[in-house]
Scaffold this motif. Sequence first.
Motif, PDB file in Angstrom:
ATOM      1  N   GLU A   6       0.816  -1.214   0.000  1.00 26.94           N
ATOM      2  CA  GLU A   6       0.000   0.000   0.000  1.00 26.94           C
ATOM      3  C   GLU A   6       0.855   1.272   0.000  1.00 26.94           C
ATOM      4  N   LYS A   7       1.845   1.338   0.896  1.00 25.52           N
ATOM      5  CA  LYS A   7       2.702   2.529   0.989  1.00 25.52           C
ATOM      6  C   LYS A   7       3.506   2.714  -0.296  1.00 25.52           C
ATOM      7  N   LEU A   8       4.024   1.615  -0.844  1.00 23.28           N
ATOM      8  CA  LEU A   8       4.784   1.690  -2.091  1.00 23.28           C
ATOM      9  C   LEU A   8       3.902   2.222  -3.205  1.00 23.28           C
ATOM     10  N   ALA A   9       2.665   1.742  -3.281  1.00 29.08           N
ATOM     11  CA  ALA A   9       1.731   2.187  -4.313  1.00 29.08           C
ATOM     12  C   ALA A   9       1.451   3.685  -4.184  1.00 29.08           C
ATOM     13  N   GLN A  10       1.227   4.149  -2.957  1.00 27.46           N
ATOM     14  CA  GLN A  10       0.985   5.573  -2.719  1.00 27.46           C
ATOM     15  C   GLN A  10       2.168   6.412  -3.193  1.00 27.46           C
ATOM     16  N   ASP A  11       3.367   5.982  -2.839  1.00 34.12           N
ATOM     17  CA  ASP A  11       4.574   6.724  -3.200  1.00 34.12           C
ATOM     18  C   ASP A  11       4.775   6.769  -4.707  1.00 34.12           C
ATOM     19  N   ILE A  12       4.507   5.644  -5.383  1.00 33.17           N
ATOM     20  CA  ILE A  12       4.681   5.600  -6.841  1.00 33.17           C
ATOM     21  C   ILE A  12       3.728   6.568  -7.524  1.00 33.17           C
ATOM     22  N   VAL A  13       2.446   6.533  -7.119  1.00 31.83           N
ATOM     23  CA  VAL A  13       1.448   7.422  -7.728  1.00 31.83           C
ATOM     24  C   VAL A  13       1.823   8.884  -7.481  1.00 31.83           C
ATOM     25  N   GLU A  14       2.259   9.184  -6.268  1.00 28.25           N
ATOM     26  CA  GLU A  14       2.649  10.557  -5.934  1.00 28.25           C
ATOM     27  C   GLU A  14       3.820  11.027  -6.799  1.00 28.25           C
ATOM     28  N   LYS A  15       4.802  10.152  -6.985  1.00 27.54           N
ATOM     29  CA  LYS A  15       6.034  10.556  -7.654  1.00 27.54           C
ATOM     30  C   LYS A  15       5.959  10.475  -9.188  1.00 27.54           C
ATOM     31  N   VAL A  16       4.891   9.886  -9.721  1.00 23.64           N
ATOM     32  CA  VAL A  16       4.707   9.961 -11.181  1.00 23.64           C
ATOM     33  C   VAL A  16       3.921  11.213 -11.559  1.00 23.64           C
ATOM     34  N   GLY A  17       3.600  12.027 -10.543  1.00 26.11           N
ATOM     35  CA  GLY A  17       2.892  13.273 -10.817  1.00 26.11           C
ATOM     36  C   GLY A  17       1.459  13.287 -10.341  1.00 26.11           C
ATOM     37  N   GLY A  18       1.094  12.279  -9.549  1.00 27.34           N
ATOM     38  CA  GLY A  18      -0.275  12.202  -9.053  1.00 27.34           C
ATOM     39  C   GLY A  18      -1.202  11.489 -10.008  1.00 27.34           C
ATOM     40  N   SER A  19      -2.367  11.122  -9.499  1.00 23.35           N
ATOM     41  CA  SER A  19      -3.306  10.343 -10.313  1.00 23.35           C
ATOM     42  C   SER A  19      -3.775  11.101 -11.544  1.00 23.35           C
ATOM     43  N   GLU A  20      -3.842  12.448 -11.431  1.00 21.91           N
ATOM     44  CA  GLU A  20      -4.307  13.234 -12.578  1.00 21.91           C
ATOM     45  C   GLU A  20      -3.308  13.236 -13.729  1.00 21.91           C
ATOM     46  N   ASN A  21      -2.076  12.830 -13.461  1.00 27.46           N
ATOM     47  CA  ASN A  21      -1.060  12.779 -14.517  1.00 27.46           C
ATOM     48  C   ASN A  21      -1.018  11.418 -15.212  1.00 27.46           C
ATOM     49  N   VAL A  22      -1.771  10.456 -14.691  1.00 19.93           N
ATOM     50  CA  VAL A  22      -1.782   9.106 -15.254  1.00 19.93           C
ATOM     51  C   VAL A  22      -2.895   8.994 -16.293  1.00 19.93           C
ATOM     52  N   SER A  23      -2.509   8.721 -17.528  1.00 19.36           N
ATOM     53  CA  SER A  23      -3.484   8.549 -18.600  1.00 19.36           C
ATOM     54  C   SER A  23      -3.939   7.097 -18.680  1.00 19.36           C
ATOM     55  N   THR A  24      -2.979   6.189 -18.770  1.00 15.28           N
ATOM     56  CA  THR A  24      -3.304   4.759 -18.741  1.00 15.28           C
ATOM     57  C   THR A  24      -2.263   4.032 -17.907  1.00 15.28           C
ATOM     58  N   LEU A  25      -2.636   2.878 -17.438  1.00 13.76           N
ATOM     59  CA  LEU A  25      -1.726   2.057 -16.639  1.00 13.76           C
ATOM     60  C   LEU A  25      -1.970   0.592 -16.944  1.00 13.76           C
TER      61      LEU A  25
END
Length: 198
Positions: A6-25
Amino acid sequence: MSKKYEKLAQDIVEKVGGSENVSTLTHCMTRLRFALNQNKKADQDAIKALDGVIDAIESGGQFQVVIGTHVEEVYEEVVKYIKHAENIDDKLSNEKNVSVFGKLIDFISGTFSPIVPAIAGAGMIKALLALLILFNVVSKASQTYYVINFMSDAIFYFLPFLLAYSAANKLKMQPCTGTCVGGDIASSESGPIANCGQ
């Protein structure tokens, strides 16, 4: 579902620019594959430094986070922290920031990735067989040789079916339909399937 990542997932999303910066995964066997709206927002060095991340690279128009064999568990946690999770899909055909070559590479890698372990296993069996022959443990005329050789060749006999199944999953079509198409193509070529009725 375990909260181990869970913590790793939170950190990854934060450091890729946040969820709004993710187009597809999507993910392959070892990597999370992000199509980001703006790659420059991703903090590549910070992601590399995370405990549980092996590497972070940009390739084929994607931002890839190398996790390892437990990538699927991490993926399931990452999706929870992306607001538009219901829109996440591995089809990148509508992404303007992904080149045609990048889409082609994504399709090929996504099709072959599930089969790589089986091919690697076949290679290991071949190597074992070579060692057995080298040290005169078995001979090429023995039944043991034929059995082990058949085991190592099995993946290649059924490769058209496996590739068709994997490609069908990648294209979001019915796997059974894809496998049947692969069988039809294989049967049209010369070989045991084509010759079985002759």
